[in-house]
Motif scaffolding. Structure first.
Motif, PDB file in Angstrom:
ATOM      1  N   ARG A  75       0.835  -1.207   0.000  1.00 58.50           N
ATOM      2  CA  ARG A  75       0.000   0.000   0.000  1.00 58.50           C
ATOM      3  C   ARG A  75       0.871   1.259   0.000  1.00 58.50           C
ATOM      4  O   ARG A  75       0.599   2.219  -0.722  1.00 58.50           O
ATOM      5  CB  ARG A  75      -0.947   0.010   1.200  1.00 58.50           C
ATOM      6  CG  ARG A  75      -2.104  -0.974   1.078  1.00 58.50           C
ATOM      7  CD  ARG A  75      -2.956  -0.966   2.334  1.00 58.50           C
ATOM      8  NE  ARG A  75      -4.009  -1.948   2.248  1.00 58.50           N
ATOM      9  CZ  ARG A  75      -5.287  -1.682   1.975  1.00 58.50           C
ATOM     10  NH1 ARG A  75      -5.653  -0.423   1.766  1.00 58.50           N
ATOM     11  NH2 ARG A  75      -6.193  -2.634   1.908  1.00 58.50           N
TER      12      ARG A  75
ATOM     13  N   ASP B 246       1.052   4.097  -2.900  1.00 60.05           N
ATOM     14  CA  ASP B 246       0.877   5.520  -2.621  1.00 60.05           C
ATOM     15  C   ASP B 246       2.100   6.318  -3.087  1.00 60.05           C
ATOM     16  O   ASP B 246       1.970   7.419  -3.641  1.00 60.05           O
ATOM     17  CB  ASP B 246       0.651   5.746  -1.127  1.00 60.05           C
ATOM     18  CG  ASP B 246      -0.667   5.155  -0.632  1.00 60.05           C
ATOM     19  OD1 ASP B 246      -1.568   4.923  -1.466  1.00 60.05           O
ATOM     20  OD2 ASP B 246      -0.777   4.914   0.587  1.00 60.05           O
TER      21      ASP B 246
ATOM     22  N   VAL C  40       2.193   6.826  -6.925  1.00 62.42           N
ATOM     23  CA  VAL C  40       1.313   7.899  -7.395  1.00 62.42           C
ATOM     24  C   VAL C  40       2.065   9.235  -7.375  1.00 62.42           C
ATOM     25  O   VAL C  40       2.035  10.003  -8.350  1.00 62.42           O
ATOM     26  CB  VAL C  40       0.037   7.976  -6.538  1.00 62.42           C
ATOM     27  CG1 VAL C  40      -0.782   9.219  -6.897  1.00 62.42           C
ATOM     28  CG2 VAL C  40      -0.803   6.720  -6.726  1.00 62.42           C
TER      29      VAL C  40
ATOM     30  N   PHE D 109       0.068  -2.436  -6.669  1.00 62.99           N
ATOM     31  CA  PHE D 109      -1.345  -2.103  -6.556  1.00 62.99           C
ATOM     32  C   PHE D 109      -2.206  -3.367  -6.431  1.00 62.99           C
ATOM     33  O   PHE D 109      -3.104  -3.430  -5.591  1.00 62.99           O
ATOM     34  CB  PHE D 109      -1.789  -1.275  -7.760  1.00 62.99           C
ATOM     35  CG  PHE D 109      -1.305   0.147  -7.729  1.00 62.99           C
ATOM     36  CD1 PHE D 109      -2.057   1.140  -7.121  1.00 62.99           C
ATOM     37  CD2 PHE D 109      -0.096   0.496  -8.301  1.00 62.99           C
ATOM     38  CE1 PHE D 109      -1.611   2.450  -7.074  1.00 62.99           C
ATOM     39  CE2 PHE D 109       0.359   1.806  -8.274  1.00 62.99           C
ATOM     40  CZ  PHE D 109      -0.395   2.786  -7.659  1.00 62.99           C
TER      41      PHE D 109
ATOM     42  N   ALA E   7     -10.077  -1.539  -4.661  1.00 67.17           N
ATOM     43  CA  ALA E   7      -9.964  -0.111  -4.965  1.00 67.17           C
ATOM     44  C   ALA E   7      -8.538   0.228  -5.398  1.00 67.17           C
ATOM     45  O   ALA E   7      -8.329   1.011  -6.332  1.00 67.17           O
ATOM     46  CB  ALA E   7     -10.374   0.716  -3.752  1.00 67.17           C
ATOM     47  N   TYR E   8      -7.562  -0.352  -4.715  1.00 66.56           N
ATOM     48  CA  TYR E   8      -6.166  -0.114  -5.087  1.00 66.56           C
ATOM     49  C   TYR E   8      -5.873  -0.701  -6.470  1.00 66.56           C
ATOM     50  O   TYR E   8      -5.171  -0.098  -7.290  1.00 66.56           O
ATOM     51  CB  TYR E   8      -5.217  -0.718  -4.060  1.00 66.56           C
ATOM     52  CG  TYR E   8      -4.760   0.268  -3.007  1.00 66.56           C
ATOM     53  CD1 TYR E   8      -3.592   0.982  -3.164  1.00 66.56           C
ATOM     54  CD2 TYR E   8      -5.508   0.476  -1.856  1.00 66.56           C
ATOM     55  CE1 TYR E   8      -3.165   1.895  -2.203  1.00 66.56           C
ATOM     56  CE2 TYR E   8      -5.109   1.383  -0.888  1.00 66.56           C
ATOM     57  CZ  TYR E   8      -3.930   2.084  -1.067  1.00 66.56           C
ATOM     58  OH  TYR E   8      -3.524   2.995  -0.120  1.00 66.56           O
TER      59      TYR E   8
ATOM     60  N   ALA F  23      -7.965  -1.102  -8.957  1.00 66.05           N
ATOM     61  CA  ALA F  23      -8.584  -0.241  -9.965  1.00 66.05           C
ATOM     62  C   ALA F  23      -7.783   1.043 -10.151  1.00 66.05           C
ATOM     63  O   ALA F  23      -7.600   1.526 -11.276  1.00 66.05           O
ATOM     64  CB  ALA F  23     -10.018   0.078  -9.561  1.00 66.05           C
ATOM     65  N   HIS F  24      -7.296   1.588  -9.031  1.00 67.03           N
ATOM     66  CA  HIS F  24      -6.501   2.819  -9.113  1.00 67.03           C
ATOM     67  C   HIS F  24      -5.192   2.540  -9.856  1.00 67.03           C
ATOM     68  O   HIS F  24      -4.729   3.365 -10.654  1.00 67.03           O
ATOM     69  CB  HIS F  24      -6.214   3.357  -7.719  1.00 67.03           C
ATOM     70  CG  HIS F  24      -5.584   4.716  -7.712  1.00 67.03           C
ATOM     71  ND1 HIS F  24      -6.165   5.812  -8.318  1.00 67.03           N
ATOM     72  CD2 HIS F  24      -4.414   5.156  -7.186  1.00 67.03           C
ATOM     73  CE1 HIS F  24      -5.384   6.873  -8.158  1.00 67.03           C
ATOM     74  NE2 HIS F  24      -4.315   6.500  -7.483  1.00 67.03           N
TER      75      HIS F  24
ATOM     76  N   ASP G 154      -4.724   0.247 -12.170  1.00 64.52           N
ATOM     77  CA  ASP G 154      -5.036   0.104 -13.598  1.00 64.52           C
ATOM     78  C   ASP G 154      -5.185   1.468 -14.262  1.00 64.52           C
ATOM     79  O   ASP G 154      -4.706   1.687 -15.388  1.00 64.52           O
ATOM     80  CB  ASP G 154      -6.325  -0.706 -13.776  1.00 64.52           C
ATOM     81  CG  ASP G 154      -6.127  -2.195 -13.504  1.00 64.52           C
ATOM     82  OD1 ASP G 154      -4.963  -2.636 -13.398  1.00 64.52           O
ATOM     83  OD2 ASP G 154      -7.139  -2.914 -13.392  1.00 64.52           O
ATOM     84  N   ALA G 155      -5.851   2.380 -13.569  1.00 66.20           N
ATOM     85  CA  ALA G 155      -6.048   3.721 -14.134  1.00 66.20           C
ATOM     86  C   ALA G 155      -4.721   4.456 -14.264  1.00 66.20           C
ATOM     87  O   ALA G 155      -4.461   5.136 -15.276  1.00 66.20           O
ATOM     88  CB  ALA G 155      -7.010   4.519 -13.249  1.00 66.20           C
ATOM     89  N   LEU G 156      -3.871   4.304 -13.264  1.00 65.98           N
ATOM     90  CA  LEU G 156      -2.553   4.947 -13.303  1.00 65.98           C
ATOM     91  C   LEU G 156      -1.715   4.378 -14.438  1.00 65.98           C
ATOM     92  O   LEU G 156      -1.052   5.118 -15.182  1.00 65.98           O
ATOM     93  CB  LEU G 156      -1.840   4.751 -11.963  1.00 65.98           C
ATOM     94  CG  LEU G 156      -0.447   5.375 -11.842  1.00 65.98           C
ATOM     95  CD1 LEU G 156      -0.528   6.896 -11.905  1.00 65.98           C
ATOM     96  CD2 LEU G 156       0.218   4.929 -10.534  1.00 65.98           C
TER      97      LEU G 156
ATOM     98  N   GLN H  86      -2.916   5.722 -17.728  1.00 61.76           N
ATOM     99  CA  GLN H  86      -2.511   7.122 -17.867  1.00 61.76           C
ATOM    100  C   GLN H  86      -1.033   7.227 -18.263  1.00 61.76           C
ATOM    101  O   GLN H  86      -0.659   7.976 -19.178  1.00 61.76           O
ATOM    102  CB  GLN H  86      -2.755   7.853 -16.548  1.00 61.76           C
ATOM    103  CG  GLN H  86      -2.315   9.300 -16.536  1.00 61.76           C
ATOM    104  CD  GLN H  86      -2.341   9.875 -15.131  1.00 61.76           C
ATOM    105  OE1 GLN H  86      -1.613   9.413 -14.250  1.00 61.76           O
ATOM    106  NE2 GLN H  86      -3.211  10.858 -14.921  1.00 61.76           N
TER     107      GLN H  86
END
Length: 429
Positions: A89, A93, A96, A115, A122-123, A125-126, A128-130, A133
């Motif tokens: 975790r 963080d 990011v 992640f 939730a981590y 999914a975050h 994957d989005a990162l 991007q």
């Protein structure tokens, strides 16, 4: 200039999971002992081989030297420290913040697995989005980012996208181990069968010591099972997997047993019990699940019941609510009680995803449920469960056999009963 070339070769080897990665990283550290990034990346690649004292010492030196080199280097070294200490975790963080300052940093991308390792949807999914991007920032000509994006798409079930991305990455850089692995995942969902096994054989011939060589051979074995070439699956398990590859060996053998086939060489039950009793035996849910599969291959019903009770008493919800019923179901299977196993796994539903691992690995729980339903006299429910696989996979001999009822579902050696026949008699080989 020579040092820069060595650095580029070492980083490329690490990004591609080349069999030359450790010699090159060690040479880089040896030639430039004051390079904190070199030392940190060597720690990232070898942390599982170092004890805690050595790891902390090396990373302390790495961070000190990285601080002298610059903020980006120090941030990277700190991320490696968190990741190698399984502070996933905190690693996530930190990444990011790192990518906000140094977008599309390929060396930081090596830690994106943090992640998913958090065990938090939730981590994941975050992450994957990162990743998406950062891949957009890097652009379509960055083979490392295209490779990582292919892996993410495969796990998201976006198989056609994963397939295309993996091929693009391999066109850009044919030795991308991440892309080859992502392609194997995508082609598992497509049921490519022999074509995947042949590709992986060809890819590995160029680098037999590639970091993922045993894992890619396991994927090839799964494709052999998919198209009904069970002797080849057994051959790969026996020649490519080490005795320490308990999880991959068990996953191969359990699939073979589910369709009435003789398994490949099995794990030593005492070794499995020792691994479970070791301090890390129940540290991670997916690792424990793999050890349970190894016990199921051995039809070690009593051991499975003991493990299920341990999991049920665990304070961690995933162990208590997910692992425990899965292990109980495996115990019921080995005891010859398919209906009880089917009820346990049906009640679990989509929570089975919390067992960890990736889709191709978790799928074996669905396999077990399908086999239990057929043997409990409910083939229609089993067929519904596997419909999406049978209707989309080019090769699905394995699924067809899962749905066959009774002793005739697959050829087996004379006198060798099926997996449901009770302790040990179902695993003659």
């Amino acid at each position: 200039m020579a040092s820069a070339r060595l650095e580029a070769r070492a980083v490329e080897a690490l990004l591609s999971l080349s069999g030359q990665v450790l010699p090159l990283l060690r040479q880089w550290v040896g030639d430039d002992p004051g390079c904190g990034v070199a030392r940190a990346l060597l720690a990232l690649a070898t942390s599982d081989r170092w004890d805690d004292a050595v790891l902390k010492q090396q990373l302390s030196i790495a961070h000190r030297d990285a601080l002298a080199a610059g903020e980006r280097e120090a941030s990277l070294a700190y991320g490696v420290f968190l990741h190698t200490h399984r502070q996933y975790r905190l690693t996530a963080d930190h990444l990011v913040e790192h990518f906000a300052r140094w977008p599309a940093d390929e060396q930081a991308g090596l830690m994106l697995g943090a992640f998913s390792s958090c065990g938090d949807a939730a981590y994941r999914a975050h992450g994957d989005a990162l990743l998406e991007q950062q891949a957009a920032v890097a652009g379509p000509d960055s083979w490392p980012w295209q490779s990582w994006l292919a892996s993410a798409r495969a796990e998201q079930g976006r198989v056609r996208e994963a397939h295309g991305l993996a091929h693009r990455a391999l066109d850009l850089y044919p030795r991308s181990g991440v892309a080859a692995h992502a392609l194997a995942h995508a082609e598992h969902e497509l049921g490519a069968g022999r074509a995947t096994a042949d590709f992986l054989d060809q890819w590995l011939r160029a680098d037999p010591r590639a970091v993922q060589s045993r894992h890619l051979n396991w994927h090839a074995a799964l494709q052999s099972i998919a198209c009904g070439d069970f002797p080849d699956a057994r051959r790969r398990a026996d020649t490519a997997l080490a005795s320490t590859d308990v999880g991959m060996r068990a996953a191969t053998n359990w699939r073979l047993l589910l369709v009435g086939q003789s398994p490949a060489g099995r794990s030593d039950p005492d070794q499995v019990r020792e691994l479970l009793a070791a301090p890390g035996g129940m540290a991670e849910i997916f690792h424990t699940f793999n050890l349970a599969l190894a016990l199921a291959v051995e039809a070690a019903t009593d051991d499975l019941h003991v493990l299920a009770r341990r999991a049920a008493a665990d304070e961690r919800p995933d162990f208590r609510d997910v692992l425990a019923p899965v292990v109980r179901a495996l115990a019921e299977v080995t005891a010859g009680h398919p209906r009880a196993a089917a009820e346990l796994l049906t009640d679990l539903g989509e929570q089975a995803e919390r067992i960890g691992g990736v889709q191709v690995e978790r799928e074996i729980i669905q396999d077990t449920l399908a086999r239990a339903l057929v043997d409990a006299g409910e083939p229609a429910r089993a067929a519904g469960l596997l419909h999406h696989r049978v209707s989309t996979r080019r090769h699905h001999s394995y699924e067809d056999l899962l749905l066959l009822a009774g002793p005739g579902r697959a050829p087996r050696q004379a006198g060798a009963p099926g997996v449901w026949a009770g302790p040990h008699t179902g695993v003659s080989g």
